[in-house]
Design a protein around this motif. Structure first.
Motif, PDB file in Angstrom:
ATOM      1  N   LYS A   1      90.856 144.892 -53.116  1.00 27.05           N
ATOM      2  CA  LYS A   1      89.471 144.526 -52.868  1.00 27.05           C
ATOM      3  C   LYS A   1      89.077 143.237 -53.016  1.00 27.05           C
ATOM      4  O   LYS A   1      88.374 142.663 -54.296  1.00 27.05           O
ATOM      5  CB  LYS A   1      88.550 145.358 -54.545  1.00 27.05           C
TER       6      LYS A   1
ATOM      7  N   ARG B   1      87.340 140.773 -51.035  1.00 27.48           N
ATOM      8  CA  ARG B   1      86.112 140.278 -51.598  1.00 27.48           C
ATOM      9  C   ARG B   1      84.908 140.709 -52.206  1.00 27.48           C
ATOM     10  O   ARG B   1      84.414 140.345 -52.778  1.00 27.48           O
ATOM     11  CB  ARG B   1      84.700 141.287 -50.208  1.00 27.48           C
TER      12      ARG B   1
ATOM     13  N   TYR C   1      88.021 149.393 -57.653  1.00 25.11           N
ATOM     14  CA  TYR C   1      88.999 150.431 -56.679  1.00 25.11           C
ATOM     15  C   TYR C   1      90.258 151.947 -57.242  1.00 25.11           C
ATOM     16  O   TYR C   1      89.946 152.814 -56.222  1.00 25.11           O
ATOM     17  CB  TYR C   1      90.181 149.258 -56.357  1.00 25.11           C
TER      18      TYR C   1
ATOM     19  N   ASP D   1      87.435 153.422 -49.179  1.00 30.35           N
ATOM     20  CA  ASP D   1      86.064 152.569 -49.535  1.00 30.35           C
ATOM     21  C   ASP D   1      84.858 153.259 -49.743  1.00 30.35           C
ATOM     22  O   ASP D   1      83.611 152.794 -50.029  1.00 30.35           O
ATOM     23  CB  ASP D   1      86.499 151.376 -48.870  1.00 30.35           C
TER      24      ASP D   1
ATOM     25  N   SER E   1      87.123 144.989 -39.304  1.00 35.00           N
ATOM     26  CA  SER E   1      85.666 144.620 -40.597  1.00 35.00           C
ATOM     27  C   SER E   1      84.397 143.872 -39.600  1.00 35.00           C
ATOM     28  O   SER E   1      84.188 143.290 -40.790  1.00 35.00           O
ATOM     29  CB  SER E   1      86.748 143.729 -40.975  1.00 35.00           C
TER      30      SER E   1
ATOM     31  N   ASP F   1      80.106 152.567 -47.609  1.00 35.78           N
ATOM     32  CA  ASP F   1      80.782 151.854 -47.874  1.00 35.78           C
ATOM     33  C   ASP F   1      81.100 150.770 -49.531  1.00 35.78           C
ATOM     34  O   ASP F   1      79.979 150.280 -49.201  1.00 35.78           O
ATOM     35  CB  ASP F   1      82.498 151.644 -46.671  1.00 35.78           C
TER      36      ASP F   1
ATOM     37  N   ASP G   1      82.708 147.363 -50.809  1.00 32.60           N
ATOM     38  CA  ASP G   1      83.118 146.039 -49.840  1.00 32.60           C
ATOM     39  C   ASP G   1      83.122 144.888 -50.702  1.00 32.60           C
ATOM     40  O   ASP G   1      83.675 143.657 -51.501  1.00 32.60           O
ATOM     41  CB  ASP G   1      83.301 145.710 -49.035  1.00 32.60           C
ATOM     42  N   SER G   2      82.252 144.698 -50.955  1.00 31.07           N
ATOM     43  CA  SER G   2      81.123 143.653 -51.967  1.00 31.07           C
ATOM     44  C   SER G   2      80.390 143.961 -53.423  1.00 31.07           C
ATOM     45  O   SER G   2      80.149 144.676 -52.933  1.00 31.07           O
ATOM     46  CB  SER G   2      80.376 142.637 -50.865  1.00 31.07           C
TER      47      SER G   2
ATOM     48  N   ASP H   1      77.614 145.693 -52.437  1.00 27.74           N
ATOM     49  CA  ASP H   1      78.179 146.967 -52.326  1.00 27.74           C
ATOM     50  C   ASP H   1      78.350 147.977 -53.609  1.00 27.74           C
ATOM     51  O   ASP H   1      77.262 148.932 -53.547  1.00 27.74           O
ATOM     52  CB  ASP H   1      79.065 147.953 -51.560  1.00 27.74           C
TER      53      ASP H   1
END
Length: 208
Positions: A24, A26, A40, A118, A168, A195, A197-198, A201
């Motif tokens: 992870k 990002r 995670y 994710d 991606s 998802d 990812d950031s 998110d």
């Protein structure tokens, strides 16, 4: 056309070992590496629970060789009871996924799906529905709302679906659907999920 719901199925899980600084990245840029590792671990536990509930044979494909489990005969702590392998040293995510699909089909599977780790909205129901849809469809996709997908299911190898993609990026799902159409593949879609990812998110997930 496969219509037997008992046709051999196999689930592929693309994952990483939960090691500080290696997962992870990002997300870590926004909340720090320690916090990202905790998130995670939470996502891994959620995914492992969904996989256990669906009761389909599964293989974990790690992005890198694990540091804590020395032999493939030993189950990974996060994935009790599941065999694991290391993804090949290919240049693209697509090539690594194509390799995993090919291995599953070569081992006798007739319906194969791949997921990552994710997607906090993923449930056993999504996985069950994907395998059911593969009895009457060539391709099953679980769209992610960032333009990618959280699940891809196939009932025979389709190398073209893994080629010429900007992985991606927000075009992956649309490009995959276009390729499937050009190949005259019967395609089904699962519900769209989110998802993580950031940091944005993550905030959206926590609020939701």
């Amino acid at each position: 056309m496969i219509t037997d719901r008992n046709a051999p199925a196999h689930l592929l899980i693309f994952a990483r070992e939960p090691v500080l600084g290696r997962v992870k990245t990002r997300l870590a840029a926004g909340i720090g590496a320690e916090a990202a590792l905790q998130v995670y671990r939470e996502l891994l536990a959620h995914t492992a629970q969904a996989v256990a509930q669906v009761q389909v044979p599964a293989t974990v494909w790690l992005a890198e060789a694990p540091t804590l489990t020395p032999a493939p005969t030993n189950a990974l702590p996060e994935w009790p009871g599941l065999p694991w392998q290391v993804q090949p040293a290919a240049n693209s995510l697509g090539a690594r996924m194509a390799h995993a699909f090919a291995a599953a089909f070569a081992a006798g599977a007739a319906r194969v799906a791949i997921i990552g780790t994710d997607c906090p909205g993923l449930t056993a129901t999504h996985l069950t529905n994907a395998f059911q849809l593969l009895t009457t469809h060539d391709v099953v996709l679980g769209p992610a709302d960032d333009g990618g997908y959280y699940l891809l299911g196939l009932r025979q190898p389709q190398p073209a679906l893994f080629e010429n993609k900007n992985w991606s990026t927000p075009t992956v799902l649309a490009d995959t659907l276009t390729d499937a159409q050009h190949l005259n593949l019967r395609t089904a879609l699962l519900p769209t999920l989110h998802d993580v990812d950031s940091a944005e998110d993550l905030a959206r997930w926590r609020v939701g």
